[in-house]
Design an enzyme around this catalytic site. Structure first.
Site, PDB file in Angstrom:
ATOM      1  N   LYS A  70       0.853  -1.188   0.000  1.00  0.00           N
ATOM      2  CA  LYS A  70       0.000   0.000   0.000  1.00  0.00           C
ATOM      3  C   LYS A  70       0.888   1.236   0.000  1.00  0.00           C
ATOM      4  O   LYS A  70       1.922   1.263   0.672  1.00  0.00           O
ATOM      5  CB  LYS A  70      -0.913   0.028   1.225  1.00  0.00           C
ATOM      6  CG  LYS A  70      -1.969  -1.058   1.216  1.00  0.00           C
ATOM      7  CD  LYS A  70      -2.830  -0.992   2.454  1.00  0.00           C
ATOM      8  CE  LYS A  70      -3.810  -2.146   2.491  1.00  0.00           C
ATOM      9  NZ  LYS A  70      -4.570  -2.175   3.762  1.00  0.00           N
ATOM     10  N   GLU A  71       0.458   2.235  -0.773  1.00  0.00           N
ATOM     11  CA  GLU A  71       1.157   3.507  -0.772  1.00  0.00           C
ATOM     12  C   GLU A  71       0.150   4.620  -0.567  1.00  0.00           C
ATOM     13  O   GLU A  71      -1.016   4.492  -0.938  1.00  0.00           O
ATOM     14  CB  GLU A  71       1.971   3.722  -2.052  1.00  0.00           C
ATOM     15  CG  GLU A  71       1.168   3.900  -3.300  1.00  0.00           C
ATOM     16  CD  GLU A  71       2.038   4.115  -4.543  1.00  0.00           C
ATOM     17  OE1 GLU A  71       3.178   3.613  -4.599  1.00  0.00           O
ATOM     18  OE2 GLU A  71       1.554   4.792  -5.463  1.00  0.00           O
ATOM     19  N   LYS A  83       4.143  15.125  -7.239  1.00  0.00           N
ATOM     20  CA  LYS A  83       3.391  14.183  -6.410  1.00  0.00           C
ATOM     21  C   LYS A  83       4.389  13.305  -5.667  1.00  0.00           C
ATOM     22  O   LYS A  83       5.367  12.849  -6.252  1.00  0.00           O
ATOM     23  CB  LYS A  83       2.509  13.304  -7.297  1.00  0.00           C
ATOM     24  CG  LYS A  83       1.713  12.241  -6.555  1.00  0.00           C
ATOM     25  CD  LYS A  83       1.044  11.251  -7.500  1.00  0.00           C
ATOM     26  CE  LYS A  83      -0.106  11.876  -8.217  1.00  0.00           C
ATOM     27  NZ  LYS A  83      -0.875  10.893  -9.026  1.00  0.00           N
TER      28      LYS A  83
END
Length: 168
Positions: A70-71, A83
């Site tokens: 997960k990021e 970003k």
């Protein structure tokens, strides 16, 4: 042990057009379509593409290093066209990393071209320092190339439509 690696490519589209993909969740769709053998799926678990968005990346069975991770987007700056995302679960954190951060930037070169830059910053615990060898810019370079091809295809089709419209 702290490290950083970076790579950039020039894309013959305006920075604003590139940011329309990079600065939104469109990039996840472009990547998923462009790397079907490398990524099984990308799920948006939370958010709308701005800071706070959480993605789960799942790799195909048989991936020798990771099954999923997960990021979280920590910064999405629409003015600077930048970003940042950090791994918050799995993958590098399971290999002894304290930090694994990805930064994507769009830098205006001219009215019709830009530079896309990807940077990885990482911090790995001393006892896991050998795992720093797993850090590679190649996956991000592949993402930038896929995004560049997508952007060029869109840009060229818009130019063709404009030429056809003005000629007709």
């Amino acid at each position: 042990m702290f490290g950083t690696i970076s790579e950039e490519i020039e894309v013959n589209v305006p920075a604003s057009k590139a940011w329309e993909v990079y600065g939104t969740l469109k990039l996840t769709k472009v990547v998923a379509e462009g790397l079907p053998d490398a990524l099984d799926k990308i799920e948006v678990l939370q958010g709308d593409g701005n800071a706070g968005t959480v993605l789960k990346l799942t790799f195909p069975p048989g991936n020798p290093v990771f099954t999923s991770y997960k990021e979280k987007f920590t910064i999405v700056d629409h003015v600077k066209k930048m970003k940042e995302a950090e791994v918050i679960e799995g993958a590098y954190l399971d290999l002894g990393f304290n930090l694994y951060r990805i930064r994507l930037e769009i830098i205006e070169k001219s009215a019709h071209s830009c530079i896309t830059r990807a940077t990885i910053e990482y911090d790995v615990k001393e006892e896991a320092a050998a795992n720093a060898s797993f850090v590679s810019i190649e996956p991000l370079l592949n993402i930038m190339k896929i995004a560049a091809n997508h952007l060029l295809k869109i840009n060229n089709s818009q130019i063709s439509e404009f030429v056809n419209f003005t000629a007709g």
